[in-house]
Design a protein around this motif. Sequence first.
Motif, PDB file in Angstrom:
ATOM      1  N   ARG A 273       5.310   8.450  -3.899  1.00  0.00           N
ATOM      2  CA  ARG A 273       4.388   7.582  -4.650  1.00  0.00           C
ATOM      3  C   ARG A 273       4.235   8.056  -6.198  1.00  0.00           C
ATOM      4  NH1 ARG A 273      -1.322   8.617  -2.374  1.00  0.00           N
ATOM      5  NH2 ARG A 273      -1.349  10.500  -3.829  1.00  0.00           N
ATOM      6  N   ARG A 277       5.371   5.959  -9.452  1.00  0.00           N
ATOM      7  CA  ARG A 277       4.229   5.459 -10.430  1.00  0.00           C
ATOM      8  C   ARG A 277       4.980   6.010 -11.795  1.00  0.00           C
ATOM      9  NH1 ARG A 277      -0.631   8.130 -12.502  1.00  0.00           N
ATOM     10  NH2 ARG A 277      -1.704   6.228 -13.429  1.00  0.00           N
ATOM     11  N   SER A 290      -3.040   5.693  -7.756  1.00  0.00           N
ATOM     12  CA  SER A 290      -3.236   5.321  -6.305  1.00  0.00           C
ATOM     13  C   SER A 290      -3.223   6.522  -5.547  1.00  0.00           C
ATOM     14  CB  SER A 290      -2.017   4.637  -6.020  1.00  0.00           C
ATOM     15  OG  SER A 290      -2.041   4.476  -4.484  1.00  0.00           O
ATOM     16  N   ASN A 293      -0.628   4.488   0.080  1.00  0.00           N
ATOM     17  CA  ASN A 293       0.609   4.383   0.176  1.00  0.00           C
ATOM     18  C   ASN A 293       1.473   3.296  -0.552  1.00  0.00           C
ATOM     19  OD1 ASN A 293       0.139   2.322   1.836  1.00  0.00           O
ATOM     20  ND2 ASN A 293       1.444   2.910   3.462  1.00  0.00           N
ATOM     21  N   LEU A 295       1.510   1.087  -4.725  1.00  0.00           N
ATOM     22  CA  LEU A 295       1.034   1.071  -6.140  1.00  0.00           C
ATOM     23  C   LEU A 295       0.841  -0.451  -6.601  1.00  0.00           C
ATOM     24  CD1 LEU A 295       3.941   3.534  -6.959  1.00  0.00           C
ATOM     25  CD2 LEU A 295       1.485   3.820  -7.383  1.00  0.00           C
ATOM     26  N   VAL A 334       5.160   2.071  -1.100  1.00  0.00           N
ATOM     27  CA  VAL A 334       6.083   2.988  -1.305  1.00  0.00           C
ATOM     28  C   VAL A 334       6.921   3.232   0.109  1.00  0.00           C
ATOM     29  CG1 VAL A 334       6.023   5.630  -1.652  1.00  0.00           C
ATOM     30  CG2 VAL A 334       4.341   4.296  -2.636  1.00  0.00           C
ATOM     31  N   ASN A 340      12.928   3.122  -2.647  1.00  0.00           N
ATOM     32  CA  ASN A 340      12.250   3.020  -4.186  1.00  0.00           C
ATOM     33  C   ASN A 340      13.437   3.050  -5.135  1.00  0.00           C
ATOM     34  OD1 ASN A 340       9.898   3.336  -2.602  1.00  0.00           O
ATOM     35  ND2 ASN A 340       9.904   5.807  -2.765  1.00  0.00           N
TER      36      ASN A 340
END
Length: 352
Positions: A273, A277, A290, A293, A295, A334, A340
Amino acid sequence: MNFLSEKARTLSPYTAGEQLADKRYVKLNTNENPYPPSPRVGELLRAYDPAALKLYPSPEADALREQIALTEGVGKENVFCGNGSDEVLFLSFAAFFDGTRPVCFADITYSFYEVYANFFGVPVNIAPLKADFSMDLQGMARRDCAGYYIANPNAPTGAGVPLAEMERFIASVPEKLVVADEAYMDFYGESCASLVGKYENLLVMKTFSKSYSLAGIRCGYALGSVKLAEGLRRMKDCMNSYPVDSLCQAVCACALRDRMYHDKTVALVVAERERVRAELLALGFTVPESKANFLFAGRGKKSGEEIYRRLKEEGVLVRFWNKPLLRDFCRITVGTREENDFLLQKLKKILS
Ligand SMILES: *Cc1c(COP(=O)(O)O)cnc(C)c1O
Protein backbone atom coordinates in the motif's frame (compact mmCIF):
# COMPACT_ATOMS: atom_id res chain seq x y z
CA MET A 1 -50.02 -7.12 -12.54
CA ASN A 2 -47.19 -5.82 -10.43
CA PHE A 3 -46.64 -8.13 -7.48
CA LEU A 4 -43.76 -6.15 -6.02
CA SER A 5 -44.18 -4.45 -2.66
CA GLU A 6 -43.68 -0.73 -2.44
CA LYS A 7 -40.30 -1.42 -0.83
CA ALA A 8 -39.20 -3.71 -3.66
CA ARG A 9 -40.32 -1.16 -6.25
CA THR A 10 -38.85 1.96 -4.72
CA LEU A 11 -35.75 1.29 -2.62
CA SER A 12 -32.30 1.68 -4.20
CA PRO A 13 -30.23 -1.45 -3.60
CA TYR A 14 -26.51 -1.46 -2.86
CA THR A 15 -24.37 -1.93 -5.96
CA ALA A 16 -21.36 -4.13 -5.43
CA GLY A 17 -18.17 -3.91 -7.50
CA GLU A 18 -18.24 -5.73 -10.84
CA GLN A 19 -17.49 -9.46 -10.84
CA LEU A 20 -16.73 -9.81 -14.55
CA ALA A 21 -15.92 -13.09 -16.29
CA ASP A 22 -15.57 -11.96 -19.94
CA LYS A 23 -11.77 -12.11 -19.62
CA ARG A 24 -9.12 -12.42 -16.96
CA TYR A 25 -8.74 -9.20 -15.02
CA VAL A 26 -6.35 -8.05 -12.38
CA LYS A 27 -9.15 -7.51 -9.91
CA LEU A 28 -8.54 -4.47 -7.71
CA ASN A 29 -12.15 -3.32 -7.30
CA THR A 30 -13.74 -5.01 -4.26
CA ASN A 31 -11.05 -4.84 -1.57
CA GLU A 32 -10.56 -8.58 -1.41
CA ASN A 33 -7.24 -9.81 -0.02
CA PRO A 34 -4.81 -10.82 -2.80
CA TYR A 35 -3.41 -13.67 -0.70
CA PRO A 36 -5.18 -16.98 -0.01
CA PRO A 37 -6.42 -17.75 3.52
CA SER A 38 -4.16 -19.56 6.00
CA PRO A 39 -2.88 -22.94 4.71
CA ARG A 40 -4.48 -24.44 7.84
CA VAL A 41 -7.86 -23.62 6.31
CA GLY A 42 -6.95 -25.84 3.35
CA GLU A 43 -5.97 -28.66 5.72
CA LEU A 44 -9.24 -28.28 7.60
CA LEU A 45 -11.31 -28.39 4.40
CA ARG A 46 -9.52 -31.50 3.13
CA ALA A 47 -10.14 -33.29 6.43
CA TYR A 48 -13.71 -32.06 6.94
CA ASP A 49 -16.23 -34.87 7.56
CA PRO A 50 -19.29 -34.25 5.35
CA ALA A 51 -21.43 -36.23 7.82
CA ALA A 52 -21.14 -33.25 10.17
CA LEU A 53 -23.24 -31.29 7.70
CA LYS A 54 -26.38 -33.33 8.34
CA LEU A 55 -26.85 -31.47 11.63
CA TYR A 56 -27.90 -27.85 12.09
CA PRO A 57 -25.03 -25.60 13.16
CA SER A 58 -24.54 -24.29 16.68
CA PRO A 59 -27.21 -21.52 16.65
CA GLU A 60 -25.04 -19.03 18.52
CA ALA A 61 -21.78 -20.11 16.86
CA ASP A 62 -20.40 -21.11 20.25
CA ALA A 63 -16.93 -22.41 19.40
CA LEU A 64 -16.28 -19.59 16.96
CA ARG A 65 -17.44 -16.95 19.45
CA GLU A 66 -15.10 -18.43 22.02
CA GLN A 67 -12.17 -18.15 19.62
CA ILE A 68 -13.14 -14.57 18.70
CA ALA A 69 -13.42 -13.67 22.40
CA LEU A 70 -9.92 -15.05 23.00
CA THR A 71 -8.47 -13.17 20.03
CA GLU A 72 -10.17 -9.88 20.88
CA GLY A 73 -9.76 -10.01 24.66
CA VAL A 74 -13.48 -9.79 25.43
CA GLY A 75 -15.99 -12.20 26.96
CA LYS A 76 -17.80 -14.71 24.80
CA GLU A 77 -21.09 -13.07 25.85
CA ASN A 78 -19.85 -9.83 24.22
CA VAL A 79 -19.57 -11.45 20.78
CA PHE A 80 -22.26 -11.79 18.12
CA CYS A 81 -21.65 -13.55 14.76
CA GLY A 82 -23.41 -13.19 11.43
CA ASN A 83 -23.12 -14.02 7.74
CA GLY A 84 -20.65 -11.28 6.94
CA SER A 85 -20.56 -7.98 8.76
CA ASP A 86 -23.14 -6.80 6.21
CA GLU A 87 -25.67 -9.04 7.93
CA VAL A 88 -24.57 -7.83 11.35
CA LEU A 89 -24.99 -4.25 10.10
CA PHE A 90 -28.46 -5.10 8.81
CA LEU A 91 -29.47 -6.59 12.16
CA SER A 92 -28.01 -3.60 14.01
CA PHE A 93 -30.41 -1.24 12.23
CA ALA A 94 -33.33 -3.45 13.27
CA ALA A 95 -32.06 -3.85 16.83
CA PHE A 96 -31.07 -0.29 17.72
CA PHE A 97 -32.88 2.23 15.51
CA ASP A 98 -36.39 3.08 14.44
CA GLY A 99 -38.27 5.79 12.57
CA THR A 100 -38.25 8.32 15.40
CA ARG A 101 -34.65 9.59 15.45
CA PRO A 102 -31.98 9.69 12.74
CA VAL A 103 -28.73 7.82 12.46
CA CYS A 104 -25.72 9.89 11.52
CA PHE A 105 -22.89 8.95 9.17
CA ALA A 106 -20.47 10.67 6.80
CA ASP A 107 -21.39 11.81 3.29
CA ILE A 108 -18.54 9.73 1.91
CA THR A 109 -18.58 6.33 3.58
CA TYR A 110 -19.76 2.74 3.15
CA SER A 111 -22.93 3.05 1.08
CA PHE A 112 -24.73 0.17 2.77
CA TYR A 113 -25.50 2.41 5.79
CA GLU A 114 -27.87 4.48 3.70
CA VAL A 115 -29.38 1.42 1.97
CA TYR A 116 -30.19 -0.19 5.33
CA ALA A 117 -31.45 3.05 6.88
CA ASN A 118 -33.87 3.41 3.97
CA PHE A 119 -34.89 -0.24 4.20
CA PHE A 120 -35.79 0.12 7.87
CA GLY A 121 -37.29 3.61 7.51
CA VAL A 122 -34.67 5.18 9.79
CA PRO A 123 -34.10 8.87 8.97
CA VAL A 124 -30.51 9.86 8.19
CA ASN A 125 -28.40 12.81 9.23
CA ILE A 126 -25.48 13.10 6.81
CA ALA A 127 -22.25 14.69 8.07
CA PRO A 128 -19.83 16.04 5.43
CA LEU A 129 -16.19 14.97 5.65
CA LYS A 130 -13.60 17.71 6.09
CA ALA A 131 -11.73 18.90 2.99
CA ASP A 132 -8.83 16.54 3.78
CA PHE A 133 -11.28 13.57 3.81
CA SER A 134 -11.06 13.13 7.57
CA MET A 135 -14.19 12.63 9.65
CA ASP A 136 -15.49 15.65 11.53
CA LEU A 137 -16.18 13.82 14.79
CA GLN A 138 -16.62 16.99 16.86
CA GLY A 139 -19.23 18.27 14.43
CA MET A 140 -20.90 14.87 14.35
CA ALA A 141 -21.11 14.75 18.16
CA ARG A 142 -23.34 17.85 18.09
CA ARG A 143 -25.79 16.41 15.56
CA ASP A 144 -29.25 15.35 16.64
CA CYS A 145 -29.38 11.58 16.23
CA ALA A 146 -29.83 8.27 18.04
CA GLY A 147 -26.46 6.92 16.94
CA TYR A 148 -23.59 6.79 14.47
CA TYR A 149 -22.03 4.49 11.90
CA ILE A 150 -18.31 5.22 11.69
CA ALA A 151 -16.30 3.18 9.19
CA ASN A 152 -12.78 3.16 10.62
CA PRO A 153 -10.73 3.08 8.46
CA ASN A 154 -13.27 4.77 6.22
CA ALA A 155 -14.21 3.51 2.77
CA PRO A 156 -13.57 4.51 0.06
CA THR A 157 -11.09 7.11 1.34
CA GLY A 158 -8.94 4.91 3.61
CA ALA A 159 -8.79 7.60 6.31
CA GLY A 160 -8.31 6.30 9.86
CA VAL A 161 -9.31 7.71 13.23
CA PRO A 162 -6.76 6.96 16.01
CA LEU A 163 -8.07 5.03 19.01
CA ALA A 164 -7.64 7.95 21.44
CA GLU A 165 -9.75 10.17 19.20
CA MET A 166 -12.43 7.51 18.87
CA GLU A 167 -12.49 7.12 22.63
CA ARG A 168 -12.95 10.86 23.15
CA PHE A 169 -15.83 10.77 20.68
CA ILE A 170 -17.52 7.74 22.26
CA ALA A 171 -17.16 9.27 25.74
CA SER A 172 -18.65 12.55 24.51
CA VAL A 173 -21.92 10.98 23.30
CA PRO A 174 -22.90 8.56 26.10
CA GLU A 175 -26.60 8.68 25.15
CA LYS A 176 -25.96 7.70 21.55
CA LEU A 177 -24.86 4.37 20.10
CA VAL A 178 -21.55 4.42 18.24
CA VAL A 179 -21.13 1.61 15.72
CA ALA A 180 -17.46 1.38 14.77
CA ASP A 181 -17.32 -0.56 11.51
CA GLU A 182 -13.77 -1.93 11.60
CA ALA A 183 -13.84 -4.00 8.41
CA TYR A 184 -10.32 -2.76 7.54
CA MET A 185 -8.96 -2.24 11.05
CA ASP A 186 -6.32 -4.98 10.91
CA PHE A 187 -4.49 -2.90 8.27
CA TYR A 188 -4.38 -0.01 10.78
CA GLY A 189 -4.18 -1.40 14.32
CA GLU A 190 -6.21 1.17 16.27
CA SER A 191 -9.22 -0.99 17.14
CA CYS A 192 -11.84 0.07 19.66
CA ALA A 193 -12.27 -3.57 20.75
CA SER A 194 -10.36 -2.83 23.99
CA LEU A 195 -13.03 -0.24 24.92
CA VAL A 196 -15.94 -2.66 24.76
CA GLY A 197 -16.06 -3.32 28.51
CA LYS A 198 -15.75 0.39 29.26
CA TYR A 199 -18.48 2.02 27.14
CA GLU A 200 -22.07 0.81 27.01
CA ASN A 201 -22.68 2.83 23.85
CA LEU A 202 -20.01 1.16 21.72
CA LEU A 203 -20.52 -1.62 19.19
CA VAL A 204 -17.47 -2.73 17.19
CA MET A 205 -17.91 -4.68 13.95
CA LYS A 206 -15.31 -6.79 12.20
CA THR A 207 -15.21 -9.20 9.30
CA PHE A 208 -13.27 -12.21 8.02
CA SER A 209 -13.63 -10.90 4.46
CA LYS A 210 -10.66 -8.57 4.25
CA SER A 211 -7.66 -9.27 6.46
CA TYR A 212 -8.44 -13.01 6.76
CA SER A 213 -8.92 -13.50 3.00
CA LEU A 214 -12.32 -15.18 3.53
CA ALA A 215 -14.77 -12.97 1.63
CA GLY A 216 -16.26 -16.05 -0.04
CA ILE A 217 -17.37 -17.70 3.16
CA ARG A 218 -19.41 -14.82 4.66
CA CYS A 219 -18.68 -14.22 8.31
CA GLY A 220 -18.48 -11.10 10.43
CA TYR A 221 -19.03 -10.24 14.06
CA ALA A 222 -19.90 -7.54 16.53
CA LEU A 223 -18.35 -6.83 19.94
CA GLY A 224 -20.36 -4.94 22.52
CA SER A 225 -22.02 -4.98 25.92
CA VAL A 226 -24.10 -8.02 26.81
CA LYS A 227 -27.23 -5.92 26.24
CA LEU A 228 -26.19 -4.92 22.72
CA ALA A 229 -25.20 -8.49 21.82
CA GLU A 230 -28.57 -9.64 23.17
CA GLY A 231 -30.38 -7.08 20.98
CA LEU A 232 -28.64 -8.44 17.89
CA ARG A 233 -29.48 -12.00 18.89
CA ARG A 234 -33.17 -11.14 19.35
CA MET A 235 -33.30 -9.69 15.84
CA LYS A 236 -31.41 -12.67 14.38
CA ASP A 237 -33.90 -15.03 16.00
CA CYS A 238 -36.73 -13.10 14.35
CA MET A 239 -35.26 -13.73 10.89
CA ASN A 240 -32.79 -16.60 10.67
CA SER A 241 -31.93 -18.43 13.85
CA TYR A 242 -28.98 -20.40 12.36
CA PRO A 243 -27.11 -17.72 10.48
CA VAL A 244 -23.52 -18.97 10.46
CA ASP A 245 -23.19 -22.46 8.99
CA SER A 246 -21.00 -25.17 10.51
CA LEU A 247 -18.32 -25.13 7.84
CA CYS A 248 -18.03 -21.36 8.05
CA GLN A 249 -17.70 -21.50 11.85
CA ALA A 250 -14.94 -24.09 11.60
CA VAL A 251 -13.05 -22.24 8.86
CA CYS A 252 -13.14 -18.88 10.65
CA ALA A 253 -12.08 -20.30 14.01
CA CYS A 254 -9.20 -22.04 12.21
CA ALA A 255 -8.13 -18.81 10.47
CA LEU A 256 -8.20 -16.96 13.80
CA ARG A 257 -5.86 -19.52 15.36
CA ASP A 258 -3.20 -18.86 12.71
CA ARG A 259 -2.25 -15.36 13.90
CA MET A 260 1.25 -15.57 12.39
CA TYR A 261 -0.06 -16.07 8.87
CA HIS A 262 -2.69 -13.36 9.31
CA ASP A 263 -0.16 -10.83 10.56
CA LYS A 264 2.32 -11.75 7.85
CA THR A 265 -0.15 -11.22 4.98
CA VAL A 266 -1.45 -8.00 6.56
CA ALA A 267 2.14 -6.69 6.72
CA LEU A 268 2.67 -7.55 3.04
CA VAL A 269 -0.48 -5.63 2.05
CA VAL A 270 0.50 -2.63 4.18
CA ALA A 271 4.01 -2.50 2.68
CA GLU A 272 2.59 -2.67 -0.85
CA ARG A 273 0.00 0.00 0.00
CA GLU A 274 2.77 2.43 0.92
CA ARG A 275 4.82 1.58 -2.17
CA VAL A 276 1.86 1.96 -4.56
CA ARG A 277 0.76 5.21 -2.90
CA ALA A 278 4.23 6.73 -3.42
CA GLU A 279 4.13 5.69 -7.10
CA LEU A 280 0.63 7.14 -7.57
CA LEU A 281 1.70 10.42 -5.97
CA ALA A 282 4.68 10.51 -8.34
CA LEU A 283 2.27 10.06 -11.26
CA GLY A 284 0.47 13.24 -10.15
CA PHE A 285 -2.54 11.77 -8.39
CA THR A 286 -3.99 13.09 -5.16
CA VAL A 287 -3.97 10.10 -2.79
CA PRO A 288 -5.10 10.57 0.81
CA GLU A 289 -3.07 8.57 3.30
CA SER A 290 -4.76 5.17 3.61
CA LYS A 291 -4.98 2.92 6.66
CA ALA A 292 -6.88 0.21 4.78
CA ASN A 293 -6.08 -2.24 1.95
CA PHE A 294 -6.99 0.19 -0.83
CA LEU A 295 -6.05 3.63 -2.11
CA PHE A 296 -8.31 6.48 -3.18
CA ALA A 297 -6.57 8.14 -6.12
CA GLY A 298 -7.72 10.96 -8.35
CA ARG A 299 -7.58 14.57 -9.49
CA GLY A 300 -4.78 13.63 -11.89
CA LYS A 301 -4.38 14.36 -15.58
CA LYS A 302 -7.44 12.23 -16.46
CA SER A 303 -10.88 12.00 -14.88
CA GLY A 304 -11.80 9.17 -12.52
CA GLU A 305 -14.11 7.73 -15.13
CA GLU A 306 -11.47 7.75 -17.85
CA ILE A 307 -8.92 6.07 -15.59
CA TYR A 308 -11.49 3.42 -14.65
CA ARG A 309 -12.55 2.83 -18.28
CA ARG A 310 -9.05 2.73 -19.74
CA LEU A 311 -7.76 0.43 -16.98
CA LYS A 312 -10.66 -1.92 -17.67
CA GLU A 313 -9.69 -2.05 -21.36
CA GLU A 314 -6.18 -2.88 -20.21
CA GLY A 315 -7.43 -5.70 -17.99
CA VAL A 316 -7.41 -4.01 -14.57
CA LEU A 317 -10.64 -3.53 -12.62
CA VAL A 318 -10.84 -0.64 -10.14
CA ARG A 319 -13.89 0.95 -8.52
CA PHE A 320 -15.44 4.15 -9.81
CA TRP A 321 -18.59 5.97 -8.66
CA ASN A 322 -20.26 8.50 -10.89
CA LYS A 323 -21.35 10.64 -7.95
CA PRO A 324 -20.46 14.15 -6.79
CA LEU A 325 -17.36 14.12 -4.54
CA LEU A 326 -16.41 10.66 -5.78
CA ARG A 327 -16.24 10.99 -9.55
CA ASP A 328 -12.80 12.62 -9.53
CA PHE A 329 -11.37 9.47 -7.93
CA CYS A 330 -10.99 5.73 -8.30
CA ARG A 331 -10.64 3.30 -5.45
CA ILE A 332 -7.85 0.83 -6.05
CA THR A 333 -7.45 -2.31 -3.94
CA VAL A 334 -3.88 -3.19 -3.01
CA GLY A 335 -2.93 -6.43 -4.76
CA THR A 336 0.17 -8.59 -4.81
CA ARG A 337 3.41 -6.98 -5.87
CA GLU A 338 2.97 -8.39 -9.40
CA GLU A 339 -0.62 -7.14 -9.67
CA ASN A 340 0.36 -3.69 -8.43
CA ASP A 341 3.25 -3.50 -10.91
CA PHE A 342 0.83 -4.41 -13.71
CA LEU A 343 -1.55 -1.64 -12.53
CA LEU A 344 1.25 0.94 -12.38
CA GLN A 345 2.57 -0.05 -15.79
CA LYS A 346 -0.92 0.35 -17.32
CA LEU A 347 -1.46 3.69 -15.56
CA LYS A 348 1.81 5.03 -16.96
CA LYS A 349 0.73 3.92 -20.43
CA ILE A 350 -2.70 5.61 -20.03
CA LEU A 351 -1.18 8.87 -18.78
CA SER A 352 1.53 9.09 -21.44
C1 LIG B 1 -16.33 -5.07 3.17
C2 LIG B 1 -17.01 -4.20 4.17
C3 LIG B 1 -17.99 -4.68 5.03
C4 LIG B 1 -18.66 -6.00 4.87
O1 LIG B 1 -17.95 -7.08 4.86
P1 LIG B 1 -18.61 -8.51 4.85
O2 LIG B 1 -17.97 -9.17 3.68
O3 LIG B 1 -20.10 -8.41 4.72
O4 LIG B 1 -18.21 -9.07 6.15
C5 LIG B 1 -18.50 -3.84 6.00
N1 LIG B 1 -18.11 -2.58 6.11
C6 LIG B 1 -17.21 -2.06 5.28
C7 LIG B 1 -16.81 -0.64 5.45
C8 LIG B 1 -16.65 -2.84 4.28
O5 LIG B 1 -15.80 -2.31 3.41
